[in-house]
Design an enzyme around this catalytic site. Structure first.
Site, PDB file in Angstrom:
ATOM      1  N   ARG A 120       0.855  -1.192   0.000  1.00  0.00           N
ATOM      2  CA  ARG A 120       0.000   0.000   0.000  1.00  0.00           C
ATOM      3  C   ARG A 120       0.891   1.242   0.000  1.00  0.00           C
ATOM      4  O   ARG A 120       1.628   1.471   0.954  1.00  0.00           O
ATOM      5  CB  ARG A 120      -0.907   0.029   1.227  1.00  0.00           C
ATOM      6  CG  ARG A 120      -1.828  -1.180   1.363  1.00  0.00           C
ATOM      7  CD  ARG A 120      -2.980  -1.128   0.383  1.00  0.00           C
ATOM      8  NE  ARG A 120      -3.746  -2.357   0.374  1.00  0.00           N
ATOM      9  CZ  ARG A 120      -4.796  -2.606   1.169  1.00  0.00           C
ATOM     10  NH1 ARG A 120      -5.159  -1.718   2.080  1.00  0.00           N
ATOM     11  NH2 ARG A 120      -5.460  -3.739   1.047  1.00  0.00           N
ATOM     12  N   GLU A 176       0.528   4.251   0.694  1.00  0.00           N
ATOM     13  CA  GLU A 176      -0.148   5.311   1.440  1.00  0.00           C
ATOM     14  C   GLU A 176       0.876   6.011   2.336  1.00  0.00           C
ATOM     15  O   GLU A 176       1.537   5.356   3.153  1.00  0.00           O
ATOM     16  CB  GLU A 176      -1.273   4.725   2.293  1.00  0.00           C
ATOM     17  CG  GLU A 176      -2.346   4.010   1.472  1.00  0.00           C
ATOM     18  CD  GLU A 176      -3.383   3.340   2.361  1.00  0.00           C
ATOM     19  OE1 GLU A 176      -3.219   3.396   3.598  1.00  0.00           O
ATOM     20  OE2 GLU A 176      -4.336   2.750   1.821  1.00  0.00           O
ATOM     21  N   ARG A 212      -0.740   2.251  13.157  1.00  0.00           N
ATOM     22  CA  ARG A 212      -1.435   1.041  12.700  1.00  0.00           C
ATOM     23  C   ARG A 212      -1.340   0.803  11.205  1.00  0.00           C
ATOM     24  O   ARG A 212      -1.995  -0.083  10.678  1.00  0.00           O
ATOM     25  CB  ARG A 212      -2.904   1.086  13.124  1.00  0.00           C
ATOM     26  CG  ARG A 212      -3.725   2.153  12.455  1.00  0.00           C
ATOM     27  CD  ARG A 212      -5.117   2.227  13.035  1.00  0.00           C
ATOM     28  NE  ARG A 212      -6.015   2.994  12.189  1.00  0.00           N
ATOM     29  CZ  ARG A 212      -7.223   2.597  11.805  1.00  0.00           C
ATOM     30  NH1 ARG A 212      -7.674   1.425  12.189  1.00  0.00           N
ATOM     31  NH2 ARG A 212      -7.983   3.360  11.051  1.00  0.00           N
ATOM     32  N   HIS A 213      -0.499   1.602  10.508  1.00  0.00           N
ATOM     33  CA  HIS A 213      -0.370   1.438   9.064  1.00  0.00           C
ATOM     34  C   HIS A 213       1.055   1.056   8.676  1.00  0.00           C
ATOM     35  O   HIS A 213       2.025   1.552   9.246  1.00  0.00           O
ATOM     36  CB  HIS A 213      -0.761   2.727   8.337  1.00  0.00           C
ATOM     37  CG  HIS A 213      -2.224   2.973   8.307  1.00  0.00           C
ATOM     38  ND1 HIS A 213      -2.863   3.717   9.276  1.00  0.00           N
ATOM     39  CD2 HIS A 213      -3.180   2.570   7.427  1.00  0.00           C
ATOM     40  CE1 HIS A 213      -4.156   3.768   9.008  1.00  0.00           C
ATOM     41  NE2 HIS A 213      -4.377   3.086   7.891  1.00  0.00           N
ATOM     42  N   GLU A 242     -10.261  -2.106  13.061  1.00  0.00           N
ATOM     43  CA  GLU A 242     -10.595  -3.066  11.996  1.00  0.00           C
ATOM     44  C   GLU A 242      -9.464  -4.066  11.774  1.00  0.00           C
ATOM     45  O   GLU A 242      -8.294  -3.697  11.721  1.00  0.00           O
ATOM     46  CB  GLU A 242     -10.854  -2.296  10.703  1.00  0.00           C
ATOM     47  CG  GLU A 242     -11.026  -3.177   9.482  1.00  0.00           C
ATOM     48  CD  GLU A 242     -10.714  -2.439   8.193  1.00  0.00           C
ATOM     49  OE1 GLU A 242     -10.182  -3.078   7.265  1.00  0.00           O
ATOM     50  OE2 GLU A 242     -10.976  -1.226   8.127  1.00  0.00           O
ATOM     51  N   SER A 258     -11.753  -6.737   6.287  1.00  0.00           N
ATOM     52  CA  SER A 258     -12.747  -6.065   5.457  1.00  0.00           C
ATOM     53  C   SER A 258     -13.128  -7.013   4.333  1.00  0.00           C
ATOM     54  O   SER A 258     -12.251  -7.616   3.699  1.00  0.00           O
ATOM     55  CB  SER A 258     -12.179  -4.762   4.886  1.00  0.00           C
ATOM     56  OG  SER A 258     -13.153  -4.086   4.120  1.00  0.00           O
ATOM     57  N   ARG A 314      -1.886  -6.698  11.965  1.00  0.00           N
ATOM     58  CA  ARG A 314      -2.925  -5.969  12.684  1.00  0.00           C
ATOM     59  C   ARG A 314      -3.608  -6.860  13.713  1.00  0.00           C
ATOM     60  O   ARG A 314      -3.878  -6.434  14.840  1.00  0.00           O
ATOM     61  CB  ARG A 314      -3.947  -5.426  11.675  1.00  0.00           C
ATOM     62  CG  ARG A 314      -5.054  -4.570  12.253  1.00  0.00           C
ATOM     63  CD  ARG A 314      -4.605  -3.156  12.522  1.00  0.00           C
ATOM     64  NE  ARG A 314      -4.285  -2.409  11.328  1.00  0.00           N
ATOM     65  CZ  ARG A 314      -5.182  -1.730  10.598  1.00  0.00           C
ATOM     66  NH1 ARG A 314      -6.452  -1.717  10.940  1.00  0.00           N
ATOM     67  NH2 ARG A 314      -4.800  -1.041   9.542  1.00  0.00           N
TER      68      ARG A 314
END
Length: 694
Positions: free
Chosen positions: A466, A468, A474-475, A617, A620, A668
């Site tokens: 990812r 991002e 948490r990323h 979360e 998903s 996670r």
């Protein structure tokens, strides 16, 4: 014998006599030479009285010499041979004077040596004597040679005692031989005693230095050159039942210190440790104790010793009820570089609320960045060893459950053209002149395999990327995805039931199989056990939003949940339902990927769902669109280039089964199960926007 008168007057010269006359020489030299000649004649003719008369006459005449000096000279001349005396008469006066001085100096040196005076006192005399001898050689042309005493053989021939003297000589030889033998025996005994003493001292020194000892030292490099019959014991197996048994263990030296005549070491293997003690004894040398105490921290050692049970538990070791009394220690791999931080500091419990992560002067803590910069060392802590063993068990339990449920493992490609889901940031790259990217999900390929290829149930474990630019706790830019896809018969609830059972199976398995690991993590990162219900609590998205509004939090039913609101919802659910684990479905269609099946009852909603642990979360998922025309419609709504999705959409044109699935972030789940404060603690070698090594 001739009479004195028959020899002529004192001024007559003997035939061949070249002596200077009385008028040609100084008084001293003249009378000495005159005395020498008369003395020799008297000696050979036995005219002692005549010689004495002349001697007394010379004493009176000599002006600068005493009677005693002349008498000594007379005694000296008596021992000289006639040939030597004749030779001396030919010497110049200067040479004679030198000989006298040399004799005097020699006596002084001899006296000094007999009195055992230091060489510094008589060394100048020796140098003076050598200089005089050199001067003598310059005058005479020959080396200085002092007169030798007549040998015993010549004395015997000159009239004395014959056989009796020979017999006495033989007795003396025998006596001297015995004395020499006794002396030699004493010297030999003294030498033997000295050698024995030196040998014992050498052995003692070598023992202290460890020379020749094979029970400690650096082991040869292990190159797989042999098999041995050694029996190894893992530190985790050591308990009180091993009392009195010999063991051979291997591990890292976490700490080592010298106390008196003993060394105390904490040896660690994976997340288990035991105290090893080494005291000086007959088998354990002083050098061995020093060696054990001086091993650099984190060196790898092989330790052999006897297991004993201490009077009090050893709090610093996991195997606190036993210790190993070392009989041998060998270093397999010595740590040569300085540690960036001490393992004792790296194992320290997390700072409490309000405390700095680095701690203060009184309590040193190791910061996150330095840990990650030296991750290979940080991973050695018992807590990290436990975290990643729990993570390994989680992956195993995931696979085990799905294998039992009939799933097939898929290895999907990580290089794809375009983006896998559209609308998200991806890592782009040049693929032989064509644009490509790293897969941010195995979504499209697991759908193809399950719904279009006839496998019906597949799962994927692998890296997910990812791009991002998010630096939150948490990323990550790369994490491990646990994805699954399965066909459904009537309703996506079939997928939700499987996920519910899957997670509870994983949680139960970790609590059952990882008890030690959980405790090691809890020691450094305190946490409360995860609470979950059977069956798992299920809420709709609208119900979750309602709970937030009831708690005074603004949340619209058709807006995505913020991270902050997710956490608040988790707290509300924990307080109301006493569970840390729940899931919600029927999310707004606008916040889900383009391939999500719209809700049949509300076009603004979707057949999608999220699972939460401690308000965050962890999964998903949704029912997927299996109709190609609806896929095209939804892709256009997201402004996705259909050319990039041509292969994906075409796979549904040949008949596709209804299906659904979801994706789980491994790190996670571990982070939230153990209530860790940062997802980087659950990643072996984290990758975030600021870190791409080690």
């Amino acid at each position: 014998m001739r009479s004195c008168a028959s020899q002529g007057s004192k001024n007559e010269r003997l035939e061949g006599d070249t002596r200077p006359t009385h008028q040609d020489h100084p008084t001293y030299v003249h009378h000495c030479q005159y005395l020498d000649v008369r003395m020799r004649r008297a000696y050979y003719r036995s005219q002692i009285f005549y010689l004495t008369h002349h001697f007394l006459t010379a004493c009176i005449v000599l002006e600068q010499h005493t009677t005693q000096q002349c008498y000594c000279r007379l005694k000296k001349r008596e021992t000289m041979s006639e040939a030597a005396a004749a030779e001396e008469l030919k010497l110049p006066p200067e040479a004679l004077e030198i000989k006298t001085k040399v004799a005097s100096i020699a006596d002084q040196i001899k006296t000094a040596k007999s009195e055992k005076k230091p060489k510094e006192e008589w060394d100048p005399l020796l140098k003076e004597m050598l200089a005089l001898k050199a001067q003598y050689k310059e005058i005479t042309g020959v080396d200085f040679d002092p007169p030798k005493k007549a040998s015993s053989k010549k004395k015997a021939e000159s009239g004395g005692g014959g056989e009796a003297q020979q017999e006495a000589s033989d007795k003396n030889k025998e006596k001297n031989a015995k004395k020499a033998a006794v002396k030699a025996a004493k010297e030999a005994k003294k030498l033997a005693n000295r050698l024995e003493r030196e040998r014992r001292e050498k052995e003692k020194a070598e023992k202290l230095a460890g020379k020749g000892a094979d029970n400690f030292g650096d082991a040869p490099l292990i190159k797989s050159h042999e098999h041995t019959d050694k029996v190894w014991t893992h530190i985790s197996a050591l308990d009180q039942s091993w009392d009195g048994k010999e063991v051979l263990i291997r591990g890292h030296v976490q700490t080592s210190r010298l106390v008196g005549k003993g060394a105390f070491s904490l040896v660690r293997s994976s997340l288990y440790s035991v105290q090893c003690v080494c005291f000086e004894s007959k088998e354990v040398s002083h050098a061995m104790v020093q060696y054990a105490a001086g091993l650099p921290p984190e060196s790898v050692v092989d330790v052999k010793g006897m297991v004993t049970v201490p009077d009090t538990p050893i709090k610093s070791a996991t195997q606190c009820h036993v210790e190993v009394h070392v009989t041998s220690v060998h270093c397999v791999s010595k740590a040569s570089a300085a540690l960036p931080f001490q393992m004792e500091d790296a194992c320290r419990p997390d700072a409490k609320d309000g405390e700095s992560e680095e701690g203060d002067e009184a309590l040193v803590r190791v910061g996150q960045d330095i840990r990650l910069d030296n991750r290979w060392i940080d991973l050695r802590t018992p807590a990290n060893q436990s975290i990643f063993r729990i993570e390994s068990w989680l992956g195993k339990l995931f696979r085990d459950y799905l294998h039992e449920a009939g799933f097939v493992e898929l290895h999907s490609p990580k290089l794809i053209g375009g983006s896998s889901e559209g609308g998200a940031d991806v890592f782009t790259l040049d693929y032989f002149g064509k644009p490509a990217c790293l897969a941010m999900s195995p979504q499209l390929h697991k759908q193809m395999a399950a719904a279009c290829s006839g496998f019906e149930k597949v799962f994927v474990t692998g890296p997910v990327f990812r791009a991002e630019d998010s630096n939150t706790r948490r990323h990550l830019c790369e994490f491990t995805g646990l994805d699954l896809e399965m066909t459904i018969v009537e309703h996506y609830d079939e997928v939700l039931v499987l996920f519910d059972e899957l997670f509870r199976y994983i949680f139960d398995g970790i609590n059952k199989h990882c008890k030690d690991e959980l405790e090691r993590v809890r020691e450094q990162h305190p946490f409360e056990d995860l609470k979950y219900l059977t069956p798992t609590l299920r809420l709709t998205y609208a119900e979750g939003c309602q709970l937030l509004r009831e708690a005074g939090v603004e949340q619209d039913d058709y807006e995505d949940l913020s991270t902050e609101n997710e956490k608040k919802l988790g707290d509300i659910v924990k307080e109301k339902y006493d569970t840390d684990f729940f899931f919600m479905d029927q999310y707004p269609l606008s916040v889900r990927p383009f391939y999500t099946m719209p809700s049949p009852t509300n076009p603004k909603l979707s057949n999608s769902y999220d699972f939460f642990v401690r308000g965050q979360e962890i999964l998903s998922g949704a029912q997927r669109i299996h109709d190609p025309e609806l896929l095209v419609e939804r892709a256009k709504a997201w402004d996705i280039d259909l050319e990039d999705l041509k292969g994906y959409i075409d796979s549904f044109r040949n008949g596709a089964l209804p299906h659904g699935g979801g994706g789980i972030g491994l790190e996670r789940v571990v982070m939230l199960f153990l209530d860790l404060k940062n997802i980087r603690k659950a990643s072996w070698f984290p990758r975030d926007p600021k870190r791409i090594s080690p």
